[in-house]
Design an enzyme around this catalytic site. Sequence first.
Site, mmCIF file in Angstrom:
data_model
loop_
_atom_site.group_PDB
_atom_site.id
_atom_site.type_symbol
_atom_site.label_atom_id
_atom_site.label_comp_id
_atom_site.label_asym_id
_atom_site.label_seq_id
_atom_site.Cartn_x
_atom_site.Cartn_y
_atom_site.Cartn_z
ATOM 1 N NE ARG A 1 6.320 -0.432 10.164
ATOM 2 C CZ ARG A 1 5.163 -0.412 9.500
ATOM 3 N NH1 ARG A 1 5.119 0.094 8.280
ATOM 4 N NH2 ARG A 1 4.072 -0.894 10.029
ATOM 5 N NE ARG B 1 -4.250 -1.203 9.935
ATOM 6 C CZ ARG B 1 -3.160 -0.628 9.400
ATOM 7 N NH1 ARG B 1 -3.188 0.612 8.998
ATOM 8 N NH2 ARG B 1 -2.042 -1.313 9.286
ATOM 9 N NE ARG C 1 7.952 -2.861 6.160
ATOM 10 C CZ ARG C 1 6.631 -2.690 6.052
ATOM 11 N NH1 ARG C 1 6.119 -2.195 4.942
ATOM 12 N NH2 ARG C 1 5.821 -3.028 7.030
ATOM 13 N NE ARG D 1 2.219 -4.762 11.212
ATOM 14 C CZ ARG D 1 3.359 -4.698 10.516
ATOM 15 N NH1 ARG D 1 4.429 -5.352 10.936
ATOM 16 N NH2 ARG D 1 3.421 -3.996 9.427
ATOM 17 C CE LYS E 1 -2.166 -1.012 3.873
ATOM 18 N NZ LYS E 1 -1.563 -2.306 4.280
HETATM 19 P P1 AMP Z 1 0.874 0.662 8.987
HETATM 20 O O1 AMP Z 1 2.035 1.562 8.807
HETATM 21 O O2 AMP Z 1 -0.328 1.065 8.152
HETATM 22 O O3 AMP Z 1 1.216 -0.789 8.818
HETATM 23 O O4 AMP Z 1 0.395 0.839 10.506
HETATM 24 C C1 AMP Z 1 1.241 0.497 11.577
HETATM 25 C C2 AMP Z 1 0.435 0.364 12.867
HETATM 26 O O5 AMP Z 1 -0.202 1.606 13.167
HETATM 27 C C3 AMP Z 1 -0.701 -0.646 12.808
HETATM 28 O O6 AMP Z 1 -0.275 -1.967 13.072
HETATM 29 C C4 AMP Z 1 -1.609 -0.103 13.929
HETATM 30 O O7 AMP Z 1 -1.082 -0.390 15.200
HETATM 31 C C5 AMP Z 1 -1.489 1.394 13.727
HETATM 32 N N1 AMP Z 1 -2.484 1.899 12.743
HETATM 33 C C6 AMP Z 1 -2.239 2.479 11.533
HETATM 34 N N2 AMP Z 1 -3.370 2.840 10.914
HETATM 35 C C7 AMP Z 1 -4.376 2.467 11.743
HETATM 36 C C8 AMP Z 1 -5.797 2.540 11.654
HETATM 37 N N3 AMP Z 1 -6.415 3.062 10.578
HETATM 38 N N4 AMP Z 1 -6.524 2.059 12.707
HETATM 39 C C9 AMP Z 1 -5.929 1.545 13.795
HETATM 40 N N5 AMP Z 1 -4.609 1.414 13.931
HETATM 41 C C10 AMP Z 1 -3.821 1.878 12.919
#
Ligand code: AMP
Length: 192
Positions: A139, A88, A127, A150, A15
Site C-alpha cells: 500500500r 471518519r 504488513r 494517518r 478493522k
Molecule cells: P483505510 O484502508 O481505511 O486505512 O483507508 C486508507 C485511506 O483512504 C485513508 O488514509 C484515507 O486517505 C482514505 N479514506 C478511507 N476511508 C475514508 C473516510 N471514511 N474518509 C476519508 N478518507 C478515507
Amino acid sequence: MSVNIILLGPPGAGKGTQAGLLTKSRGMVQLSTGDMLREAQASGSEMGKIVAEVMAKGQLVTDEIVIGLIREKLAQGGSGFIFDGFPRTLAQADALGALLAEMGQGLHAAIELQVNDEVLVDRIVGRAEEARAAGKPVRADDNAESLKTRLMAYYKQTSPLVGYYHAKGLLKGVDGLAPIDDVAAQIDALLG
Ligand code: AMP
C-alpha cells in the site's frame, strides 16, 4: 433483525481483519471506504486520480466523496453492514445516520478496537514487509511518513466519534491487542 455495525479504531487496529471474519461467520456485508477508494484508483477513474495523492500522504479524502461512495452502496439495498473505516468525521457520522434512517434501519453498535500506537507502527510496517515478501503490492500509504499523518488524522478527526457514539449509547470497546481470534470472540459476544 438487521444488525449494522461500525468498526472504529486507528489504522492498523485490525478493522479490516475483523470485518473479514464477520463476513464469513455471520454473512455480514463489509463496506470499506478504503477498499472502495483503492478500487477507484486501480480502475483509473477520475475520482481515483483525484484521491490518489491525498491517500498516499495519509490525509482524509473529502466527506463528499466517501459519503457518495457509501450512498451508492446502500442504494443497492440490503442490511447487516459492517462499516469499516467509515465514518471518519462527525459529518460522515451524521450522514450515515441519515442514510440508514432513510432505509428504515439504524446502527446496532460502534465497536472501538482499542490499541496503542507502538503496536500500530509495528503492525503496519509488518504488513508492508509481508506484502513485499509475498511479492504483493505494498500500500502506498504503508510507510512511516504517511502513517504519522494517518494517526494524526485519526486523533484529530475520527476519535471524536468515540464520544459521539458513546452519547448515543452505541459505543462498545474491545481489546484490539488480543490475538485475532480473541478479538473476534469479544465482538461475537457483543453482537449476541
Ligand atoms: P483505510 O484502508 O481505511 O486505512 O483507508 C486508507 C485511506 O483512504 C485513508 O488514509 C484515507 O486517505 C482514505 N479514506 C478511507 N476511508 C475514508 C473516510 N471514511 N474518509 C476519508 N478518507 C478515507
